[in-house]
Scaffold this motif. Sequence first.
Motif, mmCIF file in Angstrom:
data_model
loop_
_atom_site.group_PDB
_atom_site.id
_atom_site.type_symbol
_atom_site.label_atom_id
_atom_site.label_comp_id
_atom_site.label_asym_id
_atom_site.label_seq_id
_atom_site.Cartn_x
_atom_site.Cartn_y
_atom_site.Cartn_z
ATOM 1 N N UNK A 6 61.140 -27.984 53.029
ATOM 2 C CA UNK A 6 62.243 -27.555 52.183
ATOM 3 C C UNK A 6 61.837 -27.269 50.746
ATOM 4 N N UNK A 7 60.792 -27.953 50.261
ATOM 5 C CA UNK A 7 60.337 -27.767 48.890
ATOM 6 C C UNK A 7 59.606 -26.443 48.705
ATOM 7 N N UNK A 8 58.826 -26.039 49.689
ATOM 8 C CA UNK A 8 57.894 -24.920 49.512
ATOM 9 C C UNK A 8 58.542 -23.619 49.025
ATOM 10 N N UNK A 9 59.646 -23.142 49.629
ATOM 11 C CA UNK A 9 60.234 -21.891 49.114
ATOM 12 C C UNK A 9 60.659 -22.008 47.656
ATOM 13 N N UNK A 10 61.270 -23.110 47.302
ATOM 14 C CA UNK A 10 61.687 -23.312 45.920
ATOM 15 C C UNK A 10 60.506 -23.431 44.980
ATOM 16 N N UNK A 32 50.139 -24.294 40.144
ATOM 17 C CA UNK A 32 51.513 -24.723 39.926
ATOM 18 C C UNK A 32 52.267 -25.033 41.201
ATOM 19 N N UNK A 33 52.094 -24.207 42.239
ATOM 20 C CA UNK A 33 52.823 -24.439 43.498
ATOM 21 C C UNK A 33 52.411 -25.762 44.147
ATOM 22 N N UNK A 34 51.094 -26.057 44.296
ATOM 23 C CA UNK A 34 50.728 -27.367 44.859
ATOM 24 C C UNK A 34 51.178 -28.538 43.986
#
Length: 230
Positions: free
Chosen positions: A175-179, A87-89
Amino acid sequence: MSRFFGVLRTHRHAVLVTVYLLLIALLWYLPGVFHPRSVEDVRRWVTGFGIWGPAVYILLYIVRPLLLFPSLLLNVAAGILFPPQIGIPCLTAGGLGSAVLLFYMARTGIGGEFLSLHGGRWGNRIHEYLSDGAKNFRRMLWLRTVPLFPYDVISLVAGCTKMKLATFVFTTLLGILPGAVAYNVLGDALGGESGFVFSAVMLVLAFGVPLVFWYAGGERKHLREKDGNG
């Protein structure tokens, strides 16, 4: 024929704007095009593709700005649909792809019209804030991590500046990664796989911490100064 192509080159900007608007209208009114209204709509549609679900999810996220539905549906759906290692990738790739699409559309056609028609005072302030070539990496990263600024709007405004594509891509990815992590944990909790307390902690870390630093630090003041009124 050469005269025709000459006219196209002369009016390239107007032609591209027309093409983009026609494409959006076509996708909106064409029968069978998927327009989800809820996270459950996304879940049912993506799972219907079986093993191709992750690829379909990414593609849907990339074209989402043309389908005119909010990214929040896909953000939450990622954690319900997939385990975090998938899901994260997927969320990261889809979010980055949709941002690059809007950046390119703004740079090649609709950016100027968007700012003049819908940007207003706030849009012009953001445009000036990102137009400083020496500081636009740090400033773009701020706009991607602080949960105050509409994701799609920032992509469009950035495309109206002279910011390098590499700068835009790298800051957007960071910026996307933490969210992406936080939304996957939240979706996992909604699916009954993890606790809501842990999800709440992740959301605070991903969005609350940057927000506190934004208000406590001096960067917010720099953005306000771009208003021209101090």
